[in-house]
Design a protein around this motif. Structure first.
Motif, PDB file in Angstrom:
ATOM      1  N   MET A 126      84.114  55.660  14.070  1.00 14.57           N
ATOM      2  CA  MET A 126      85.085  56.696  14.446  1.00 14.57           C
ATOM      3  C   MET A 126      84.407  58.040  14.692  1.00 14.57           C
ATOM      4  N   VAL A 127      83.291  58.292  13.989  1.00 18.16           N
ATOM      5  CA  VAL A 127      82.668  59.612  14.110  1.00 18.16           C
ATOM      6  C   VAL A 127      82.185  59.880  15.529  1.00 18.16           C
ATOM      7  N   ILE A 128      81.832  58.835  16.265  1.00 13.65           N
ATOM      8  CA  ILE A 128      81.313  59.051  17.617  1.00 13.65           C
ATOM      9  C   ILE A 128      82.356  58.768  18.698  1.00 13.65           C
ATOM     10  N   GLN A 129      83.596  58.547  18.278  1.00 11.88           N
ATOM     11  CA  GLN A 129      84.677  58.402  19.246  1.00 11.88           C
ATOM     12  C   GLN A 129      85.215  59.765  19.685  1.00 11.88           C
ATOM     13  N   TYR A 130      84.798  60.804  18.963  1.00  9.61           N
ATOM     14  CA  TYR A 130      85.268  62.157  19.248  1.00  9.61           C
ATOM     15  C   TYR A 130      84.077  63.098  19.366  1.00  9.61           C
ATOM     16  N   LYS A 131      84.340  64.302  19.875  1.00  6.08           N
ATOM     17  CA  LYS A 131      83.304  65.333  19.844  1.00  6.08           C
ATOM     18  C   LYS A 131      83.096  65.680  18.374  1.00  6.08           C
ATOM     19  N   ASN A 132      81.924  65.391  17.852  1.00  4.64           N
ATOM     20  CA  ASN A 132      81.750  65.485  16.405  1.00  4.64           C
ATOM     21  C   ASN A 132      80.520  66.268  15.979  1.00  4.64           C
ATOM     22  N   VAL A 133      80.644  66.860  14.801  1.00  5.63           N
ATOM     23  CA  VAL A 133      79.525  67.484  14.109  1.00  5.63           C
ATOM     24  C   VAL A 133      79.265  66.640  12.870  1.00  5.63           C
ATOM     25  N   MET A 134      78.064  66.087  12.765  1.00  7.83           N
ATOM     26  CA  MET A 134      77.695  65.255  11.627  1.00  7.83           C
ATOM     27  C   MET A 134      76.784  66.077  10.719  1.00  7.83           C
ATOM     28  N   GLN A 135      77.336  66.564   9.607  1.00 10.33           N
ATOM     29  CA  GLN A 135      76.588  67.399   8.677  1.00 10.33           C
ATOM     30  C   GLN A 135      76.193  66.598   7.448  1.00 10.33           C
ATOM     31  N   PHE A 136      74.964  66.820   6.970  1.00 11.61           N
ATOM     32  CA  PHE A 136      74.464  66.128   5.788  1.00 11.61           C
ATOM     33  C   PHE A 136      74.043  67.145   4.737  1.00 11.61           C
ATOM     34  N   MET A 137      74.594  67.000   3.532  1.00  9.11           N
ATOM     35  CA  MET A 137      74.209  67.866   2.418  1.00  9.11           C
ATOM     36  C   MET A 137      72.870  67.434   1.813  1.00  9.11           C
ATOM     37  N   GLU A 138      72.564  66.154   1.960  1.00 11.07           N
ATOM     38  CA  GLU A 138      71.311  65.614   1.435  1.00 11.07           C
ATOM     39  C   GLU A 138      70.484  65.042   2.584  1.00 11.07           C
ATOM     40  N   LEU A 139      69.223  64.755   2.301  1.00 14.59           N
ATOM     41  CA  LEU A 139      68.329  64.182   3.301  1.00 14.59           C
ATOM     42  C   LEU A 139      68.587  62.684   3.363  1.00 14.59           C
ATOM     43  N   ALA A 140      69.337  62.249   4.364  1.00 16.80           N
ATOM     44  CA  ALA A 140      69.734  60.846   4.477  1.00 16.80           C
ATOM     45  C   ALA A 140      68.646  60.036   5.166  1.00 16.80           C
ATOM     46  N   ASP A 141      68.648  58.743   4.882  1.00 13.57           N
ATOM     47  CA  ASP A 141      67.654  57.838   5.448  1.00 13.57           C
ATOM     48  C   ASP A 141      68.378  56.729   6.200  1.00 13.57           C
ATOM     49  N   LYS A 142      68.646  55.627   5.514  1.00 14.72           N
ATOM     50  CA  LYS A 142      69.355  54.513   6.123  1.00 14.72           C
ATOM     51  C   LYS A 142      70.796  54.473   5.645  1.00 14.72           C
TER      52      LYS A 142
END
Length: 379
Positions: free
Chosen positions: A111-127
């Motif tokens: 769903m996150v990429i079905q819309y104009k989106n901002v993907m914010q991460f509070m932590e350093l994500a990997d997989k």
């Protein structure tokens, strides 16, 4: 141009001050805001009572930690369904979908990429891993297809760009408080405030949650060895049985004073009484967290201490070393060596007023309004 932004955070917003900062920022700059998440009762009135704010509570059913794993899985799926339905409804009239954590992306997934989106991460994500680390989801693909990716620290931006093969460097939105006003003093704050105000020793304050990556014992041990000149105070909640045991050990065996945990921004009321602010991180890994996360930490505590002119001491990590040295706001030490901690405190004391002034300059140097407006710009 003002936008309608739907922000989603599936974790309890009360324990994520940077999410509250974002909501305050968007409203203060005239954007219409829809927030989908948990813990709406903890939001300050300036958010919850704003004419431009709509809050949609999506709460996970409560259960004991010992609950049968199948029950927990079912409740998690119910939460995912409720959150997805709320997002679909709000995005019928929103311009931007803004997710603020890895768990939120895991909940919404495609769903996150079905819309104009901002993907914010509070932590350093990997997989990206699903429930109980069973299978993966395509986090890298979601990041590549997102309109904007946002992280909290510059080094993290370059790391995520490399890990995910991004065409553009992620935007950096530091974890700086948007407002410093704490509001009315609540009843639960009265006795802790009396305690910290009456302390005669120099207070080293640890502010923040107590998690597995926050090993405070080395600092507590070193401070205890130094006698009666300094004392260690802790404000923050312990999360999980291991962290609760760690906190109890600090209180019972190292003379640490624990004042309790307070919903942001109430915790800031105590910072002004600190002589030095403490930060400590250790590398841990989880479903999403990279082992580099602690090394390139981006704590909101740096800004919270700095806002009140409180110099800092921390263990030797690049994420602390760089701002400490660049802005002259603190000192790093080997927290496994009590002598190193003592020498570090001596260096801070020798230029205390200088560091105090630098802290305030550091805090004022970050313009959150400008950063968020740049993120929302069309490009």
């Amino acid at each position: 141009m003002k936008k309608e932004v739907t922000v989603v955070e599936v974790n309890n917003v009360a324990v994520f001050p940077p999410v509250i900062n974002l909501l305050e920022n968007l409203l203060n700059n005239g954007h219409k805001l829809n927030f989908i998440g948990m813990g709406l009762e903890a939001l300050p009135d300036r958010i919850s009572k704003s004419a431009n704010f709509t809050g949609i509570e999506v709460r996970e059913a409560s259960y004991r930690r010992s609950s049968f794993i199948v029950k927990r899985y079912i409740e998690r799926r119910k939460l995912e369904k409720k959150t997805r339905m709320a997002v679909k409804e709000q995005m019928e009239h929103s311009d931007v979908l803004w997710t603020t954590s890895y768990n939120t992306v895991k909940t919404l997934q495609e769903m996150v990429i079905q819309y104009k989106n901002v993907m914010q991460f509070m932590e350093l994500a990997d997989k990206g891993y699903t429930f109980k680390h069973v299978t993966q989801f395509p986090l890298k693909e979601y990041a590549q297809k997102s309109w904007k990716v946002v992280v909290a620290e510059k080094n993290r931006a370059y790391i995520e760009k490399a890990i995910w093969g991004l065409s553009k460097l992620p935007e950096v939105l530091p974890n700086k408080p948007y407002y410093l006003e704490t509001g009315e003093i609540t009843e639960e704050m009265i006795k802790p405030l009396e305690k910290i105000k009456s302390e005669k020793r120099k207070i080293i304050l640890y502010l923040g949650g107590i998690w597995p990556d926050r090993n405070l014992t080395p600092f507590a041990s070193a401070i205890k060895e130094m006698g009666n000149d300094y004392c260690l105070y802790i404000i923050g909640k312990a999360y999980g049985e291991k962290s609760e045991k760690h906190l109890r050990d600090l209180i019972d065996n190292y003379g640490v004073t624990y004042l309790g945990g307070f919903t942001p921004p109430k915790h800031l009321e105590f910072v002004k009484y600190a002589h030095i602010g403490m930060l400590s991180y250790a590398s841990v890994t989880g479903d999403s967290i990279s082992s580099l996360n602690a090394l390139y930490c981006a704590p909101n505590k740096i800004y919270e201490y700095a806002a009140f002119g409180v110099p800092m001491i921390g263990n030797d990590l690049l994420g602390l070393q760089q701002p400490f040295e660049q802005y002259g706001i603190g000192e790093c030490c080997d927290d496994t060596d009590s002598r190193s901690v003592a020498e570090c405190l001596e260096r801070i004391e020798s230029r205390y007023e200088e560091l105090k002034g630098n802290c305030r300059k550091f805090y004022e140097d970050t313009n959150l309004d400008k950063i968020v407006e740049k993120i929302l710009e069309e490009n």
